[in-house]
Design a protein around this motif. Structure first.
Motif, PDB file in Angstrom:
ATOM      1  N   LYS A 172     -22.816  -7.789   5.849  1.00  7.14           N
ATOM      2  CA  LYS A 172     -21.802  -8.484   6.650  1.00  7.14           C
ATOM      3  C   LYS A 172     -20.562  -7.637   6.909  1.00  7.14           C
ATOM      4  O   LYS A 172     -19.809  -7.921   7.849  1.00  7.14           O
ATOM      5  CB  LYS A 172     -21.376  -9.767   5.924  1.00  7.14           C
ATOM      6  N   ASN A 173     -20.337  -6.615   6.097  1.00  5.28           N
ATOM      7  CA  ASN A 173     -19.067  -5.890   6.194  1.00  5.28           C
ATOM      8  C   ASN A 173     -19.082  -4.737   7.196  1.00  5.28           C
ATOM      9  O   ASN A 173     -18.063  -4.081   7.396  1.00  5.28           O
ATOM     10  CB  ASN A 173     -18.660  -5.349   4.812  1.00  5.28           C
ATOM     11  N   HIS A 178     -22.004 -10.500  12.989  1.00  8.53           N
ATOM     12  CA  HIS A 178     -23.252 -11.155  13.401  1.00  8.53           C
ATOM     13  C   HIS A 178     -23.539 -10.975  14.889  1.00  8.53           C
ATOM     14  O   HIS A 178     -24.635 -10.538  15.276  1.00  8.53           O
ATOM     15  CB  HIS A 178     -23.192 -12.646  13.066  1.00  8.53           C
ATOM     16  N   ASP A 179     -22.586 -11.326  15.741  1.00  7.83           N
ATOM     17  CA  ASP A 179     -22.818 -11.255  17.189  1.00  7.83           C
ATOM     18  C   ASP A 179     -23.077  -9.823  17.640  1.00  7.83           C
ATOM     19  O   ASP A 179     -23.927  -9.564  18.508  1.00  7.83           O
ATOM     20  CB  ASP A 179     -21.629 -11.837  17.943  1.00  7.83           C
ATOM     21  N   ASP A 222     -25.044  -8.913  -0.013  1.00  5.37           N
ATOM     22  CA  ASP A 222     -24.086  -9.524   0.916  1.00  5.37           C
ATOM     23  C   ASP A 222     -24.672  -9.557   2.332  1.00  5.37           C
ATOM     24  O   ASP A 222     -24.045  -9.128   3.305  1.00  5.37           O
ATOM     25  CB  ASP A 222     -22.746  -8.782   0.904  1.00  5.37           C
ATOM     26  N   ILE A 223     -25.882 -10.093   2.408  1.00  2.00           N
ATOM     27  CA  ILE A 223     -26.659 -10.060   3.651  1.00  2.00           C
ATOM     28  C   ILE A 223     -26.438 -11.323   4.489  1.00  2.00           C
ATOM     29  O   ILE A 223     -26.370 -12.427   3.967  1.00  2.00           O
ATOM     30  CB  ILE A 223     -28.163  -9.922   3.327  1.00  2.00           C
ATOM     31  N   ASP A 224     -26.356 -11.129   5.793  1.00  2.00           N
ATOM     32  CA  ASP A 224     -26.381 -12.218   6.764  1.00  2.00           C
ATOM     33  C   ASP A 224     -27.847 -12.405   7.167  1.00  2.00           C
ATOM     34  O   ASP A 224     -28.358 -11.719   8.052  1.00  2.00           O
ATOM     35  CB  ASP A 224     -25.521 -11.854   7.978  1.00  2.00           C
ATOM     36  N   PHE A 225     -28.528 -13.325   6.492  1.00  2.00           N
ATOM     37  CA  PHE A 225     -29.973 -13.481   6.683  1.00  2.00           C
ATOM     38  C   PHE A 225     -30.331 -14.036   8.058  1.00  2.00           C
ATOM     39  O   PHE A 225     -31.458 -13.853   8.524  1.00  2.00           O
ATOM     40  CB  PHE A 225     -30.555 -14.377   5.582  1.00  2.00           C
ATOM     41  N   GLU A 226     -29.388 -14.685   8.710  1.00  2.00           N
ATOM     42  CA  GLU A 226     -29.670 -15.240  10.036  1.00  2.00           C
ATOM     43  C   GLU A 226     -30.038 -14.143  11.038  1.00  2.00           C
ATOM     44  O   GLU A 226     -30.675 -14.402  12.048  1.00  2.00           O
ATOM     45  CB  GLU A 226     -28.449 -16.015  10.539  1.00  2.00           C
ATOM     46  N   LEU A 280     -35.188 -21.106   4.846  1.00  2.00           N
ATOM     47  CA  LEU A 280     -34.668 -20.277   5.928  1.00  2.00           C
ATOM     48  C   LEU A 280     -35.797 -19.619   6.726  1.00  2.00           C
ATOM     49  O   LEU A 280     -35.683 -19.404   7.940  1.00  2.00           O
ATOM     50  CB  LEU A 280     -33.738 -19.200   5.349  1.00  2.00           C
ATOM     51  N   PHE A 281     -36.904 -19.307   6.030  1.00  2.00           N
ATOM     52  CA  PHE A 281     -38.080 -18.709   6.664  1.00  2.00           C
ATOM     53  C   PHE A 281     -39.261 -19.659   6.463  1.00  2.00           C
ATOM     54  O   PHE A 281     -40.194 -19.367   5.690  1.00  2.00           O
ATOM     55  CB  PHE A 281     -38.390 -17.347   6.051  1.00  2.00           C
TER      56      PHE A 281
END
Length: 277
Positions: free
Chosen positions: A137-138, A142-143, A175-179, A206-207
């Motif tokens: 995330k860092n 996301h976008d 620290d993952i954005d899994f989306e 989520l999956f």
């Protein structure tokens, strides 16, 4: 495989998409990125490894070949492989400063990886273990990731799924954005459960259409340091947690090279005993 009793042979890939010379330190160096194909020694050497393994195993085990993901492969191309934790942020900086040029780079590496997938399967691999970076995330937000990276990664992963039903998405780091990765809809998914705030159960939600792979920490913890009884107890715990869900017992990531095969075999035997096999 005989010593551990495991069911799948996962092969690491050290033939990285790198020309062996270039150092890409800034946007002024972006023209040094290049496309790779089956004509390159990198591909030829990797295909030879897979073929020799395939000839030796003679179909006794399904062979999963590691394909380093799009972000990982582009980073390898900078010439600083091994320094991702401290220098990987540079790709997000390059993308913000030169988005059109980086679009060309991502497209070029996507084409290279598609060809590497094809070559690997031709050489005798049965499936693909796609090792994804870029979820942190860092660095990319996301976008930014979805617009600049994921559009290419989706094309690559769709190709993998069209070529083999045995596809595993491994999501590296913490620290993952899994989306960012749910859109890939992998057959099997694996991530660092013990380094992220996403349990096996939550990951299954989520999956929902994927088999979950994991349950054990990798570099330390019960599998590395625990007693036989502790390993068996941990195996029972994760099997109970995932009861009724598609699940493969494994580790978060790569186990230490020096780990005793007996420890892995202990997990295999515990699974057999607890599942009544």
């Amino acid at each position: 495989m005989e010593e551990t009793g495991t069911d799948i042979l996962k092969v690491m890939n050290e033939n990285l998409l790198y020309d062996g010379e270039s150092k890409i330190r800034s946007t002024a160096d972006l023209n040094k990125f290049r496309r790779y194909s089956r004509k390159d020694k990198i591909f030829i050497d990797q295909m030879d490894i897979i073929k020799r393994l395939s000839d030796q195993t003679q179909g006794r085990y399904p062979i999963l070949i590691t394909i380093h993901g799009l972000i990982a492969s582009v980073f390898h191309g900078t010439g600083f492989a091994g320094n991702y934790s401290t220098m990987g942020y540079g790709l997000s900086v390059f993308n913000r400063e030169q988005p059109q040029k980086m679009k060309q780079v991502f497209e070029m590496y996507t084409d290279s990886l598609i060809e590497l997938v094809d070559c690997s399967l031709e050489a005798g691999a049965d499936g693909v273990f796609y090792a994804a970076l870029g979820g942190e995330k860092n660095w990319f937000d996301h976008d930014e990731y979805m617009e600049s990276v994921s559009v290419h990664e989706q094309r690559l992963y769709q190709h993998i799924k069209e070529k083999t039903k045995l596809n595993v998405l491994h999501i590296c780091k913490s620290d993952i954005d899994f989306e960012r990765f749910t859109v890939l809809e992998p057959a099997v998914v694996n991530w660092g459960i013990y380094h992220n705030n996403l349990s096996l159960t939550d990951g299954a939600k989520l999956f929902p259409n994927s088999v979950i792979l994991g349950g054990f920490p990798d570099r330390s913890g019960v599998l590395v340091d625990g007693t036989k009884e502790e390993i068996e107890a941990h195996t029972e715990m994760v099997l109970n947690e995932m009861k009724g869900k598609p699940f493969i017992v494994g580790s978060d990531c790569t186990l230490p090279t020096e780990i005793s095969p007996e420890r892995i075999h202990c997990v295999v035997e515990a699974v057999k005993k607890l599942s009544g096999r």
